[in-house]
Design a protein around this motif. Structure first.
Motif, PDB file in Angstrom:
ATOM      1  N   GLU A 161       0.830  -1.206   0.000  1.00 53.07           N
ATOM      2  CA  GLU A 161       0.000   0.000   0.000  1.00 53.07           C
ATOM      3  C   GLU A 161       0.860   1.250   0.000  1.00 53.07           C
ATOM      4  O   GLU A 161       0.546   2.240  -0.677  1.00 53.07           O
ATOM      5  CB  GLU A 161      -0.925   0.000   1.219  1.00 53.07           C
ATOM      6  N   LEU A 165       1.083   4.600  -2.636  1.00 47.81           N
ATOM      7  CA  LEU A 165       1.085   5.993  -2.196  1.00 47.81           C
ATOM      8  C   LEU A 165       2.380   6.688  -2.606  1.00 47.81           C
ATOM      9  O   LEU A 165       2.360   7.846  -3.057  1.00 47.81           O
ATOM     10  CB  LEU A 165       0.904   6.046  -0.684  1.00 47.81           C
ATOM     11  N   ASN A 307      -4.591   5.954   2.705  1.00 43.35           N
ATOM     12  CA  ASN A 307      -5.251   6.013   1.404  1.00 43.35           C
ATOM     13  C   ASN A 307      -6.086   7.283   1.343  1.00 43.35           C
ATOM     14  O   ASN A 307      -7.207   7.313   1.857  1.00 43.35           O
ATOM     15  CB  ASN A 307      -6.120   4.780   1.180  1.00 43.35           C
ATOM     16  N   LYS A 310     -10.009   7.762   0.519  1.00 42.09           N
ATOM     17  CA  LYS A 310     -11.064   7.356   1.462  1.00 42.09           C
ATOM     18  C   LYS A 310     -11.704   8.549   2.169  1.00 42.09           C
ATOM     19  O   LYS A 310     -12.805   8.438   2.701  1.00 42.09           O
ATOM     20  CB  LYS A 310     -10.488   6.415   2.528  1.00 42.09           C
TER      21      LYS A 310
END
Length: 313
Positions: A161, A165, A307, A310
């Motif tokens: 993840e 990013l 994230n 979101k």
């Protein structure tokens, strides 16, 4: 500070020195809870110079006089003391409880931030400036991204993840960041450090901002983004993660009772989130120390899986 230094500091206010009082109640900087004329008080560093410290107090006093719950110095003859290249102040000790992570506490925190941003007086004790974010800054960001990906997350599940990013940030730095820096965004006086560890909830369950000392004039959505990303840092009573989408919706519900963002702020929100992340969160991640509490380490690892999509406005 060592024993002699705290004794000297306390003596400047005629505060009785004890070993218990001389132990900082905050891990990351010297903050002393002690007794002054029968009153529980806090002695801590504020803005570096007397002039900027005075501007800060003008701002917090203005907030306080309008019913906005922000701490102001104890009324003494000398509210500021210059000691060891810093200006120190004495605040009343605010009795109450710590943030408990409930939706109600989150909503009330959002309301208080909205109230603070809604107060339009400007007392310039510090000012955000895009000129500070130059090529040297972007090089540091790039190096931090690589350090986190290659070393800190080498064998951790968050690496996938984070690398997504990381790619977004690298693309942003070479394209949209230069355009963002040319934008003129609504500015507000703000604590520039709005997080749960800086709030105390009184008996009415409304929070008081107890640490305004990093305050200055800052783009409104930059301060809002900072609250989103770092609200749960450095406090053991909070979840060891960022806000959930439900929690963020509750925070902004309270915030929007006082603030209406411009259309441009809404459009730029995702860009600002990326900026605040690499300006503030990367520093917290890279500087994680071995003796951090387990909860704080978990929170920092949660930052690496941030994230931004979101979190809408």
């Amino acid at each position: 500070m060592n024993t002699q230094e705290t004794q000297n500091l306390f003596r400047l206010w005629d505060v009785e020195w004890t070993e218990e009082a001389a132990n900082s109640i905050y891990r990351y900087s010297p903050v002393y809870k002690c007794q002054y004329r029968g009153q529980d008080v806090i002695i801590k560093r504020t803005r570096r110079t007397m002039d900027t410290a005075q501007k800060l107090v003008e701002w917090t006093t203005s907030l306080h006089s309008n019913g906005i719950k922000v701490v102001t110095p104890v009324k003494v003859e000398n509210p500021f003391i210059q000691y060891k290249d810093h200006t120190w102040t004495m605040y009343p000790f605010i009795k109450g409880r710590k943030y408990d992570g409930s939706l109600q506490d989150i909503y009330e925190a959002g309301r208080l931030l909205g109230q603070i941003h809604n107060k339009v007086d400007t007392f310039e004790c510090a000012r955000f400036d895009w000129l500070n974010f130059d090529d040297e800054f972007t090089n540091d960001v790039t190096n931090d991204l690589q350090e986190i990906s290659s070393n800190l997350l080498k064998n951790r599940p968050e690496k996938k993840e984070f690398n997504i990013l990381k790619g977004r940030i690298e693309d942003f730095l070479t394209s949209d960041f230069s355009r963002l820096k040319k934008k003129t965004l609504p500015m507000v006086n703000a604590s520039w450090d709005y997080k749960a560890s800086n709030l105390v909830y009184e008996k009415d369950n409304h929070p008081v901002l107890i640490d305004p000392d990093n305050g200055g004039i800052v783009p409104r959505i930059v301060d809002l983004a900072l609250a989103l990303i770092l609200f749960h840092t450095e406090i053991e009573t909070a979840p060891s993660r960022l806000f959930t989408e439900e929690e963020w919706a509750e925070f902004t519900k309270g915030y929007f009772e006082y603030i209406t963002l411009t259309e441009e702020e809404k459009i730029l929100w995702q860009d600002v989130l990326l900026f605040v992340y690499f300006d503030e969160a990367l520093w917290a991640i890279v500087d994680m120390e071995d003796d951090e509490t387990e909860r704080q380490k978990q929170f920092i690892y949660s930052l690496t899986a941030f994230n931004p999509v979101k979190y809408s406005l």
